[in-house]
Design an enzyme around this catalytic site. Structure first.
Site, PDB file in Angstrom:
ATOM      1  N   ARG A   7       0.773  -1.102  -0.022  1.00 13.37           N
ATOM      2  CA  ARG A   7      -0.009  -0.055   0.054  1.00 13.37           C
ATOM      3  C   ARG A   7       0.912   0.985   0.124  1.00 13.37           C
ATOM      4  O   ARG A   7       1.928   1.209   0.463  1.00 13.37           O
ATOM      5  CB  ARG A   7      -0.926   0.061   1.281  1.00 13.37           C
ATOM      6  CG  ARG A   7      -1.967  -1.208   1.353  1.00 13.37           C
ATOM      7  CD  ARG A   7      -2.582  -1.332   2.563  1.00 13.37           C
ATOM      8  NE  ARG A   7      -3.609  -2.126   3.008  1.00 13.37           N
ATOM      9  CZ  ARG A   7      -3.663  -3.111   3.627  1.00 13.37           C
ATOM     10  NH1 ARG A   7      -2.230  -3.344   4.012  1.00 13.37           N
ATOM     11  NH2 ARG A   7      -4.399  -4.273   3.679  1.00 13.37           N
ATOM     12  N   LYS A  46      -2.253  -1.740   7.789  1.00  7.71           N
ATOM     13  CA  LYS A  46      -3.775  -1.547   7.944  1.00  7.71           C
ATOM     14  C   LYS A  46      -4.202  -2.862   9.080  1.00  7.71           C
ATOM     15  O   LYS A  46      -3.747  -3.889   9.033  1.00  7.71           O
ATOM     16  CB  LYS A  46      -4.475  -1.938   6.785  1.00  7.71           C
ATOM     17  CG  LYS A  46      -5.879  -1.549   6.914  1.00  7.71           C
ATOM     18  CD  LYS A  46      -6.589  -1.702   5.653  1.00  7.71           C
ATOM     19  CE  LYS A  46      -8.128  -1.403   5.642  1.00  7.71           C
ATOM     20  NZ  LYS A  46      -8.766  -1.382   4.264  1.00  7.71           N
ATOM     21  N   HIS A  58      -2.635   1.852  -5.784  1.00  7.67           N
ATOM     22  CA  HIS A  58      -3.299   0.517  -5.281  1.00  7.67           C
ATOM     23  C   HIS A  58      -3.498  -0.228  -6.651  1.00  7.67           C
ATOM     24  O   HIS A  58      -3.598  -1.529  -6.399  1.00  7.67           O
ATOM     25  CB  HIS A  58      -4.546   0.979  -4.688  1.00  7.67           C
ATOM     26  CG  HIS A  58      -5.150   0.377  -3.407  1.00  7.67           C
ATOM     27  ND1 HIS A  58      -4.124   0.173  -2.144  1.00  7.67           N
ATOM     28  CD2 HIS A  58      -5.783  -0.651  -3.450  1.00  7.67           C
ATOM     29  CE1 HIS A  58      -4.647  -0.797  -1.420  1.00  7.67           C
ATOM     30  NE2 HIS A  58      -5.791  -1.245  -2.188  1.00  7.67           N
ATOM     31  N   ARG A  68      -0.722  -2.428  -6.688  1.00  6.53           N
ATOM     32  CA  ARG A  68      -1.069  -3.602  -5.894  1.00  6.53           C
ATOM     33  C   ARG A  68      -2.042  -4.685  -6.173  1.00  6.53           C
ATOM     34  O   ARG A  68      -1.743  -5.904  -6.009  1.00  6.53           O
ATOM     35  CB  ARG A  68      -1.417  -2.920  -4.416  1.00  6.53           C
ATOM     36  CG  ARG A  68      -1.789  -3.997  -3.061  1.00  6.53           C
ATOM     37  CD  ARG A  68      -2.348  -3.061  -1.956  1.00  6.53           C
ATOM     38  NE  ARG A  68      -3.053  -3.814  -0.983  1.00  6.53           N
ATOM     39  CZ  ARG A  68      -2.456  -4.620  -0.165  1.00  6.53           C
ATOM     40  NH1 ARG A  68      -1.368  -4.652   0.014  1.00  6.53           N
ATOM     41  NH2 ARG A  68      -3.366  -5.381   0.783  1.00  6.53           N
ATOM     42  N   HIS A 110      -4.005  -9.304   4.259  1.00  7.14           N
ATOM     43  CA  HIS A 110      -5.455  -9.410   4.371  1.00  7.14           C
ATOM     44  C   HIS A 110      -6.024 -10.446   5.666  1.00  7.14           C
ATOM     45  O   HIS A 110      -5.308 -11.332   5.640  1.00  7.14           O
ATOM     46  CB  HIS A 110      -6.114  -9.868   3.032  1.00  7.14           C
ATOM     47  CG  HIS A 110      -6.304  -9.138   1.810  1.00  7.14           C
ATOM     48  ND1 HIS A 110      -6.267  -9.583   0.702  1.00  7.14           N
ATOM     49  CD2 HIS A 110      -5.905  -7.873   1.947  1.00  7.14           C
ATOM     50  CE1 HIS A 110      -6.392  -8.443  -0.119  1.00  7.14           C
ATOM     51  NE2 HIS A 110      -6.113  -7.364   0.456  1.00  7.14           N
ATOM     52  N   TYR A 120      -9.788 -11.262  -6.301  1.00  5.46           N
ATOM     53  CA  TYR A 120      -9.020 -11.238  -7.564  1.00  5.46           C
ATOM     54  C   TYR A 120      -9.172 -12.280  -8.548  1.00  5.46           C
ATOM     55  O   TYR A 120      -8.884 -12.249  -9.584  1.00  5.46           O
ATOM     56  CB  TYR A 120      -7.450 -11.298  -7.066  1.00  5.46           C
ATOM     57  CG  TYR A 120      -6.958 -10.060  -6.145  1.00  5.46           C
ATOM     58  CD1 TYR A 120      -6.905  -8.711  -6.803  1.00  5.46           C
ATOM     59  CD2 TYR A 120      -6.791 -10.204  -4.931  1.00  5.46           C
ATOM     60  CE1 TYR A 120      -6.548  -7.808  -6.125  1.00  5.46           C
ATOM     61  CE2 TYR A 120      -6.379  -9.012  -4.014  1.00  5.46           C
ATOM     62  CZ  TYR A 120      -6.518  -7.728  -4.776  1.00  5.46           C
ATOM     63  OH  TYR A 120      -6.306  -6.656  -4.025  1.00  5.46           O
TER      64      TYR A 120
END
Length: 363
Positions: free
Chosen positions: A223, A248, A312, A315, A338, A347
């Site tokens: 990120r 995050k 992003h 990414r 994640h 994805y």
């Protein structure tokens, strides 16, 4: 709140057992307006409630314990900025108790900024009403105004969260506005560019520093904030890994370090000589987010990539290209950091290998 007193509301599906248990509570009453049973909100009644329903129904206990810290590891948020603002005629600022609760719960800076922005927007929409007298009708009128501005569902949800935070957390009124409708969550596919376009982006970078920034965003799936927080010690050339700290959700993780990028980074280090952070501004300190966005945008323009490219997007492209090359979804989840596999599964909707084995009916 009923007649300016805090109550414990009990909403349930029709059930004879639950109805019988409610009758055994101390002085239960029924609210036509809220369409639920209620008893006075006291510690004693809360204990009685738990003991009465234990083993019979499921209660969301979190609604009654809203004062626990949200996050123990976030950097200290500078709430002083909001407190020191100069008064503006006919404009209501966030009340002190709202700022104090954000400070105590140690929300991330971006969350504080978002909550203050939306709550001030709301209280100025209702500037002629006392905050305690605001009800669902006022909130719906405010949200309707936002909808008429054609804002996104995400924008609406952030506004609702900021409002609910005041009444449910700051004022300790769990589920006061439980009837407020939320917009459906949007399902948007991630934007992805091809490997050739990524290489073209890197080739069209202005200088070595810009080249390293674009290469790292893609090859490590970082990120933008993670890239800017990287320190020199986070690049592990012996294990060919990059350590990402406090990303995050305040999670640390390791991700891939490309051999090609490592060679460029060594040249960059000799030329630019960063001191603390891997990428620093002209006067030292952390590189700015706006500069990173500008670097990516300019490279995309030179490379003549048709779609809009952001950090992003690189990414997303990293994750999609890994999936297309046969990397396991769980491994991609770990590399991206994640918390849920469902986030990574998106994805599969854009990876080309999903469609390669399907024969087009026209062909």
């Amino acid at each position: 709140m009923i007649q300016n007193q805090k109550m414990i509301g009990i909403k349930f599906m029709p059930d004879k057992l639950i109805q019988a248990l409610i009758k055994s509570l101390p002085d239960p009453k029924w609210s036509q307006r809220h369409n639920m049973a209620y008893i006075p909100n006291t510690k004693e009644n809360l204990g009685i409630l738990y003991n009465t329903f234990r083993g019979a129904v499921w209660i969301n206990y979190n609604r009654f314990f809203t004062n626990k810290p949200q996050n123990s590891y976030n950097e200290t948020v500078d709430i002083a900025y909001y407190r020191k603002r100069k008064p503006i005629p006919d404009y209501r600022y966030c009340p002190e108790e709202y700022l104090l609760k954000l400070e105590l719960k140690r929300y991330a800076k971006s969350t504080v900024r978002t909550y203050v922005f939306f709550f001030e927007m709301f209280i100025n929409h209702c500037r002629h009403k006392d905050l305690q007298t605001i009800d669902e009708i006022d909130i719906r009128a405010f949200l309707q105004q936002l909808i008429q501005r054609n804002v996104s569902n995400s924008y609406l949800n952030q506004a609702i969260n900021a409002i609910k935070f005041y009444y449910e957390v700051v004022m300790d009124m769990p589920n006061r506005f439980y009837e407020i409708e939320r917009p459906r969550r949007e399902f948007k596919l991630p934007k992805v560019i091809s490997k050739d376009e990524v290489l073209s982006l890197i080739e069209n970078a202005n200088n070595l520093k810009h080249k390293c920034i674009i290469s790292l965003l893609y090859s490590s799936g970082l990120r933008r904030s993670e890239l800017l927080n990287l320190k020199l010690a986070d690049v592990d050339s012996k294990r060919m890994l990059i350590r990402v700290e406090g990303s995050k959700g305040n999670k640390d993780r390791h991700t891939l370090l490309s051999q090609t990028v490592l060679e460029d980074l060594r040249l960059y280090f000799r030329e630019w000589k960063p001191r603390e952070y891997l990428f620093e501004g002209q006067k030292g300190g952390r590189y700015s987010p706006q500069s990173v966005l500008k670097i990516v945008k300019e490279a995309a323009l030179k490379a003549k990539v048709r779609q809009s490219v952001t950090p992003h997007v690189l990414r997303h492209s990293f994750a999609t290209h890994l999936l297309e090359s046969g990397v396991d979804l769980r491994q991609i989840q770990v590399l991206l950091g994640h918390g849920s596999s469902k986030t990574t599964e998106i994805y599969t909707h854009v990876a080309t290998n999903t469609f390669k084995n399907i024969k087009n009916p026209l062909d």
